[in-house]
Design a protein around this motif. Structure first.
Motif, PDB file in Angstrom:
ATOM      1  N   ARG A 101      -6.032   4.715  -1.884  1.00 11.30           N
ATOM      2  CA  ARG A 101      -5.629   6.039  -2.407  1.00 11.30           C
ATOM      3  C   ARG A 101      -6.858   6.724  -3.003  1.00 11.30           C
ATOM      4  O   ARG A 101      -7.772   6.059  -3.491  1.00 11.30           O
ATOM      5  CB  ARG A 101      -4.568   5.879  -3.497  1.00 11.30           C
ATOM      6  N   TYR A 139      -0.448   4.587 -11.598  1.00 11.16           N
ATOM      7  CA  TYR A 139       0.331   3.618 -10.823  1.00 11.16           C
ATOM      8  C   TYR A 139       1.735   4.137 -10.536  1.00 11.16           C
ATOM      9  O   TYR A 139       2.226   4.086  -9.405  1.00 11.16           O
ATOM     10  CB  TYR A 139       0.398   2.278 -11.559  1.00 11.16           C
ATOM     11  N   LEU A 140       2.386   4.655 -11.566  1.00  7.18           N
ATOM     12  CA  LEU A 140       3.776   5.087 -11.381  1.00  7.18           C
ATOM     13  C   LEU A 140       3.872   6.332 -10.499  1.00  7.18           C
ATOM     14  O   LEU A 140       4.860   6.530  -9.798  1.00  7.18           O
ATOM     15  CB  LEU A 140       4.445   5.315 -12.738  1.00  7.18           C
ATOM     16  N   LEU A 189       1.537   7.087  -8.045  1.00  3.58           N
ATOM     17  CA  LEU A 189       0.967   6.854  -6.713  1.00  3.58           C
ATOM     18  C   LEU A 189       1.270   5.490  -6.132  1.00  3.58           C
ATOM     19  O   LEU A 189       1.016   5.244  -4.964  1.00  3.58           O
ATOM     20  CB  LEU A 189      -0.560   6.984  -6.768  1.00  3.58           C
ATOM     21  N   GLY A 190       1.751   4.573  -6.967  1.00  3.96           N
ATOM     22  CA  GLY A 190       1.882   3.188  -6.526  1.00  3.96           C
ATOM     23  C   GLY A 190       2.939   3.000  -5.458  1.00  3.96           C
ATOM     24  O   GLY A 190       2.820   2.145  -4.597  1.00  3.96           O
ATOM     25  N   GLY A 191       3.973   3.804  -5.521  1.00  3.22           N
ATOM     26  CA  GLY A 191       5.054   3.652  -4.555  1.00  3.22           C
ATOM     27  C   GLY A 191       4.914   4.638  -3.421  1.00  3.22           C
ATOM     28  O   GLY A 191       3.848   5.208  -3.205  1.00  3.22           O
ATOM     29  N   ASN A 192       5.984   4.811  -2.692  1.00  3.47           N
ATOM     30  CA  ASN A 192       5.908   5.804  -1.623  1.00  3.47           C
ATOM     31  C   ASN A 192       6.156   7.179  -2.203  1.00  3.47           C
ATOM     32  O   ASN A 192       6.688   7.333  -3.299  1.00  3.47           O
ATOM     33  CB  ASN A 192       6.895   5.471  -0.504  1.00  3.47           C
ATOM     34  N   SER A 207       8.016   9.676  -1.316  1.00  2.00           N
ATOM     35  CA  SER A 207       9.361  10.242  -1.408  1.00  2.00           C
ATOM     36  C   SER A 207      10.149   9.587  -2.534  1.00  2.00           C
ATOM     37  O   SER A 207      11.331   9.809  -2.681  1.00  2.00           O
ATOM     38  CB  SER A 207      10.100  10.060  -0.085  1.00  2.00           C
ATOM     39  N   GLY A 208       9.459   8.776  -3.302  1.00  3.22           N
ATOM     40  CA  GLY A 208      10.124   8.051  -4.386  1.00  3.22           C
ATOM     41  C   GLY A 208      10.830   8.976  -5.351  1.00  3.22           C
ATOM     42  O   GLY A 208      10.428  10.100  -5.554  1.00  3.22           O
ATOM     43  N   ALA A 209      11.892   8.436  -5.905  1.00  2.00           N
ATOM     44  CA  ALA A 209      12.731   9.245  -6.791  1.00  2.00           C
ATOM     45  C   ALA A 209      11.922   9.784  -7.946  1.00  2.00           C
ATOM     46  O   ALA A 209      10.960   9.186  -8.380  1.00  2.00           O
ATOM     47  CB  ALA A 209      13.882   8.416  -7.310  1.00  2.00           C
ATOM     48  N   LEU A 219       4.524  -2.499  -1.338  1.00  2.00           N
ATOM     49  CA  LEU A 219       4.443  -1.627  -2.516  1.00  2.00           C
ATOM     50  C   LEU A 219       4.685  -0.169  -2.152  1.00  2.00           C
ATOM     51  O   LEU A 219       5.337   0.584  -2.864  1.00  2.00           O
ATOM     52  CB  LEU A 219       3.052  -1.786  -3.142  1.00  2.00           C
ATOM     53  N   ARG A 220       4.130   0.231  -1.017  1.00  3.22           N
ATOM     54  CA  ARG A 220       4.198   1.651  -0.631  1.00  3.22           C
ATOM     55  C   ARG A 220       5.508   2.008   0.053  1.00  3.22           C
ATOM     56  O   ARG A 220       5.698   3.146   0.448  1.00  3.22           O
ATOM     57  CB  ARG A 220       3.056   1.989   0.325  1.00  3.22           C
ATOM     58  N   LEU A 221       6.353   1.035   0.274  1.00  2.21           N
ATOM     59  CA  LEU A 221       7.585   1.328   1.014  1.00  2.21           C
ATOM     60  C   LEU A 221       8.703   1.795   0.100  1.00  2.21           C
ATOM     61  O   LEU A 221       9.732   2.263   0.554  1.00  2.21           O
ATOM     62  CB  LEU A 221       8.042   0.088   1.799  1.00  2.21           C
ATOM     63  N   LYS A 222       8.497   1.622  -1.199  1.00  2.00           N
ATOM     64  CA  LYS A 222       9.540   2.008  -2.149  1.00  2.00           C
ATOM     65  C   LYS A 222       8.887   2.799  -3.274  1.00  2.00           C
ATOM     66  O   LYS A 222       7.673   2.744  -3.442  1.00  2.00           O
ATOM     67  CB  LYS A 222      10.191   0.751  -2.746  1.00  2.00           C
ATOM     68  N   PRO A 223       9.678   3.481  -4.058  1.00  2.00           N
ATOM     69  CA  PRO A 223       9.122   4.141  -5.238  1.00  2.00           C
ATOM     70  C   PRO A 223       8.464   3.109  -6.151  1.00  2.00           C
ATOM     71  O   PRO A 223       8.805   1.927  -6.108  1.00  2.00           O
ATOM     72  CB  PRO A 223      10.346   4.761  -5.905  1.00  2.00           C
ATOM     73  N   ALA A 224       7.519   3.572  -6.959  1.00  2.00           N
ATOM     74  CA  ALA A 224       6.779   2.654  -7.821  1.00  2.00           C
ATOM     75  C   ALA A 224       7.723   1.823  -8.675  1.00  2.00           C
ATOM     76  O   ALA A 224       8.667   2.346  -9.264  1.00  2.00           O
ATOM     77  CB  ALA A 224       5.815   3.438  -8.694  1.00  2.00           C
ATOM     78  N   ARG A 225       7.459   0.520  -8.701  1.00  2.00           N
ATOM     79  CA  ARG A 225       8.346  -0.375  -9.434  1.00  2.00           C
ATOM     80  C   ARG A 225       7.794  -0.708 -10.811  1.00  2.00           C
ATOM     81  O   ARG A 225       6.569  -0.762 -10.993  1.00  2.00           O
ATOM     82  CB  ARG A 225       8.511  -1.680  -8.649  1.00  2.00           C
TER      83      ARG A 225
END
Lengths: 314, 427, 204
Positions: free
Chosen positions: A43, A304-305, A307-310, A312-314, C92-98
């Protein structure tokens, strides 16, 4: 949480506590042999600073690098004439470079908001301080520091805690963001300033206000001193720096009125001898140096929160 | 010359009748044979006298990228205007007979509506010494309205002299009421929201303090005063008080101040940045009431075109101002007529007769009586339209109403009996 | 950003019976952990250089239980910690940040120790791959072993467990759910056909 971090007011209590607890996990990284995590590998984070702010930029840079992101520093100190053009043109350049997040510091209030909502860029936008509007990551690191000292690092830990923010509230983006965030986290905020340095309409903010620092100090758990900028000193907001220090500065005598557990904070850079004396800044109550350390952990958590996920994340 | 017969049209909102325009004059439709007349079906339309704008920025000379006399007057015609007053803050400033005559001539050549240049009060709008007001008054442009609009004539002595001096040729000083020290760096209405958004506040008192001073000055020297773009409830109150005392003061309100509020600044989109700033809902209400009861005499557009790049940036860097000519009548319908605050005769007064009177225009604002100059707007109040900036005749696109649904549509505009707009399109 | 997988809470968990068919009950689990503990000691020839690292969330209480059993046998405490692998996951990138979970490395570290990773279910092997990467950033153990309560098969990586409580042949659509008293109020391993909407099995 939303895709951007533009205002501390955008954060729900769950969002804010998630950031704090994530920061708590990430803070320990500093003690490990390898101070790096792979979460943002591949990223790109752009630090876009239209104003000089070495400490904030370095803090974001360290945070992004510890998460393995590629970091591009873009110091675009725009001239006043071409300022508008350069924000848009710079944004388009960054977009072309494929930035995933833009960390923006700008002298104009709302510039990060424009960047996020004008359609110029698709990346996440993190407000690293805009004009006299907000500085949400500073508020988060301040809250994180209080949470560690006063809230046992537990959810709800700042509930009912009392915080005094003292100084030039009118021009302070730190004060705005802190007032919003601390309210979200359940703390009680009192803004202390001469009437000339409180914003119009402050009575509608979710805070108490006072003109009298000595009445406020004994009751608070944390006191945050704001910097008085040099240009305000000649702006007629108060008669002389000396009178300001006498009425609103934190010195050893006033520090003695604090409760034993009360911490002293300052977002920096300090004007020693103006709003805070050296002996207070260097005292055991002072967590000013720790605020800097915490800044990296909090900014890691935010990046992290976001950019860390995908995406389209909520 | 031409003859137009407008059939079955509701003059000023009254019972449908025929309206006959012969040789640039309103004729008696019942007495005059309408042979050879071109017929326009006025069914469902309202006929108003041609609108007069006391406050338009045509940008020429100097900023022809934003607007020209040609494009600005085309926008005016499409908005139902047959006369506009072109503000003096051009480059060079309209502070000499030469510049005002140039603008006046450009208006005549464009032919979409009559252009009456406003002269600057002070040289270069600098607020230091009077421009040659008499020379502008005596020029071919026959200037009667003088304004440093965009800047306030804040020096009390200079303002007094200006008020006194223009009496010699029945002129009027149109004041842009903005106390400069109270508005240094100001970006939006000062209030709870400006504090929250971190945008430097523009307090109502900065406008009201100047209005208060100026009405007292006007009273003292026995001059007439016009107050531009009144935006606060307090200003309305002051003008009401001054009129009650018999001060010869008139005032204008802009369409955007009748409709929009400062809440829009929360978008940080500078399309909503304007001088004076959008105010609160309470101010909007007071302005509507003031316009309804005549405290505020007229609606003036303050049509202020800006090129895209001057708005496509952060708020603080953006230019002040918004388009207004093509939407003014719709907004007056929306904010005044539809809520029942003003009837169509009232609209004709506030947007035609009164501004013409303030500007001392002989040939405009004389209504639709037989014998009056045939300046006519045909307006369909029953349709609704969505504002599309791309459809504007202006060179600029900075309308704050983009995407908004507004009532009404100008169907035709006649200037001296000749259509400048027919079927909503420029002729 | 919003937490998709928050650490399980204890509230209200006690009353709910686990859905699906129970394949291991409280006693089975206790026996399995005891056996794993003995096997670890046997294989390692004692517990002196061991470090147990549980993978959150349910690997952590299991690691503690194994440590208790080792202590009971050997008479000394074995260091126990936890290792969050969230940031090392390949999805990691397949879901919203955990939300991150606790990483807690015992104070003496893991260098030259034998690290036993403890998890509840071994499935694709991807979690363990992530754990090995995470471990690499923490130190250099002399050896790494893997203990799991349930091995349900369907490996996608060349990874196997050294100590297994129960091998549980499953179909891919089935859900295996491990509950432990510390977080769920009850010890049980259940298997369901995946259509009952029960919250996800430990995706291993």
């Amino acid at each position: 949480m939303k895709r951007h971090l533009l205002s501390a007011g955008d954060l729900t209590r769950d969002d804010a506590e998630l950031i704090l607890s994530t920061a708590a996990e990430l803070r320990d990284l500093a003690d490990r042999p390898i101070k790096k995590l792979p979460a943002l590998r591949g990223r790109t984070v752009v630090n876009l600073f239209f104003e000089d702010s070495t400490r904030t930029r370095i803090s974001f840079e360290a945070a992004a690098k510890r998460l393995s992101a590629d970091v591009i520093n873009f110091a675009a100190k725009g001239s006043s004439v071409s300022k508008g053009e350069s924000l848009k043109d710079t944004a388009l350049t960054l977009e072309a470079m494929g930035a995933d997040a833009v960390v923006v510091r700008h002298g104009a209030s709302g510039a990060p908001h424009r960047l996020a909502h004008s359609g110029w860029v698709r990346s996440s936008v993190v407000n690293a301080g805009d004009g006299t509007h907000e500085h949400p990551t500073q508020a988060l690191l301040d809250a994180f520091t209080m949470w560690r000292h006063l809230g046992q690092s537990r959810p709800g830990g700042l509930e009912g805690r009392r915080v005094a923010i003292v100084g030039d509230v009118l021009h302070s983006r730190v004060a705005r963001s802190n007032a919003l965030l601390l309210q979200t986290l359940g703390a009680e905020v009192t803004l202390v300033a001469p009437p000339t340095l409180l914003p119009v309409g402050v009575e509608t903010w979710p805070v108490e206000t006072s003109y009298d620092i000595d009445r406020v100090l004994p009751g608070v758990d944390a006191v945050m001193m704001l910097r008085v900028q040099r240009e305000r000193m000649n702006g007629g907001f108060f008669p002389t720096p000396r009178e300001y220090s006498r009425r609103y500065g934190l010195d050893a005598r006033r520090m003695a009125a604090l409760q034993d557990h009360t911490i002293v904070m300052h977002p920096g850079p300090m004007v020693r001898g103006m709003e805070i004396t050296a002996d207070v800044a260097d005292s055991e109550r002072s967590v000013i140096v720790e605020q800097v350390t915490n800044g990296v952990a909090v900014r890691m958590a935010v990046l992290y929160l976001l950019l860390g996920g995908n995406e389209s994340g909520a | 010359m031409s003859t137009y017969l407008i059939q079955n049209v509701s003059v000023l909102g009254g019972e449908p009748q025929d309206l006959l325009l012969v040789d640039g004059v309103v004729a008696d439709a019942s007495a005059t044979p309408a042979e050879g007349a071109q017929v326009v079906d006025g069914t469902g339309l309202i006929a108003l006298p041609g609108l007069v704008d006391l406050h338009t920025h045509l940008r020429e000379p100097g900023r022809e990228d934003a607007e020209t006399v040609e494009s600005g007057t085309a926008a005016a015609a499409r908005g139902g205007f047959t006369a506009v007053h072109a503000m003096a803050n051009t480059d060079p400033v309209a502070d000499t007979a030469g510049v005002v005559e140039q603008v006046w001539r450009l208006g005549r050549e464009a032919g979409h509506c009559d252009v009456f240049p406003v002269g600057a009060v002070t040289v270069g709008l600098a607020g230091e010494r009077l421009a040659e007001l008499g020379a502008m008054a005596d020029s071919a442009a026959r200037v009667r309205v003088f304004s440093d609009d965009g800047k306030c004539v804040h020096d009390a002595v200079l303002m007094r002299r200006a008020l006194e001096y223009v009496k010699a040729f029945d002129g009027v000083v149109a004041q842009h009421a903005q106390e400069p020290r109270l508005t240094e760096g100001a970006q939006m209405n000062e209030g709870e929201l400006s504090g929250r958004l971190g945008l430097a506040g523009w307090p109502a008192v900065a406008e009201e303090a100047i209005i208060a001073r100026d009405v007292l000055l006007a009273e003292h020297v026995g001059s007439r005063l016009h107050v531009c773009h009144v935006s606060t409830a307090g200003s309305v109150e002051l003008i009401r008080w001054a009129k009650g005392k018999g001060v010869d003061v008139t005032a204008e309100v802009c369409p955007h101040h009748l409709l929009l509020t400062d809440e829009l600044a929360a978008t940080y989109d500078p399309i909503y940045k304007v001088n004076p700033p959008l105010r609160t809902a309470r101010d909007v209400e007071a302005l509507r009431a003031g316009l309804a009861d005549g405290t505020i005499d007229i609606v003036a557009t303050d049509h202020a075109p800006h090129p895209h790049e001057d708005k496509d940036c952060e708020w603080a860097a953006a230019a002040f101002g918004m388009l207004g000519l093509e939407t003014a009548l719709s907004i007056v319908q929306e904010t005044m007529v539809d809520p029942g605050l003003l009837d169509w005769a009232g609209v004709a007064d506030r947007m035609s007769s009164a501004p013409a009177r303030i500007g001392r225009l002989d040939d405009h604002g004389r209504g639709l009586e037989v014998g009056a100059p045939a300046h006519v707007v045909l307006y369909d109040p029953s349709v609704r339209r969505t504002v599309d900036p791309a459809g504007s005749a202006s060179l600029s696109r900075n309308t704050p109403y983009r995407g908004m649904e507004l009532p009404g549509r100008v169907v035709a505009t006649f200037l001296r009996g000749v259509p400048t707009v027919l079927d909503g399109e420029l002729v | 950003m919003c937490a998709q997988e928050r650490p399980p809470t204890q509230a209200g968990a006690h009353s709910e019976p686990p859905p699906g068919r129970t394949v291991l009950d409280e006693r089975d689990i206790a026996r399995a952990l005891t056996r794993i503990s003995h096997e670890i000691l046997e294989r390692n020839k004692g517990g002196r250089d061991l470090v147990l690292l549980g993978i959150p969330s349910r690997g952590v209480p299991l690691a503690h239980r194994i440590a208790e059993r080792i202590a009971a046998v050997e008479g000394y405490a074995v260091p126990v910690g936890s290792l969050d692998v969230t940031m090392y996951r390949d999805d990691l990138r397949l879901k919203p940040a955990r939300a991150l979970m606790r990483t807690d490395i015992p104070s003496d570290g893991i260098d030259d120790r034998v690290v036993v990773l403890v998890d509840d279910v071994l499935f694709s092997g991807r979690t363990i791959r992530a754990a090995l990467d995470a471990l690499n950033d923490v130190g250099r153990p002399s050896a790494v072993r893997l203990a799991v309560l349930v091995d349900r098969g369907h490996r996608e990586l060349p990874i196997r467990a050294d100590f297994v409580g129960k091998n549980l042949p499953t179909s891919l659509v089935e859900r295996v759910q491990v509950r432990v008293a510390d977080t769920d109020g009850v010890d049980a391993v259940t298997i369901s056909d995946g259509s009952d909407g029960s919250d996800g099995e430990a995706q291993a």
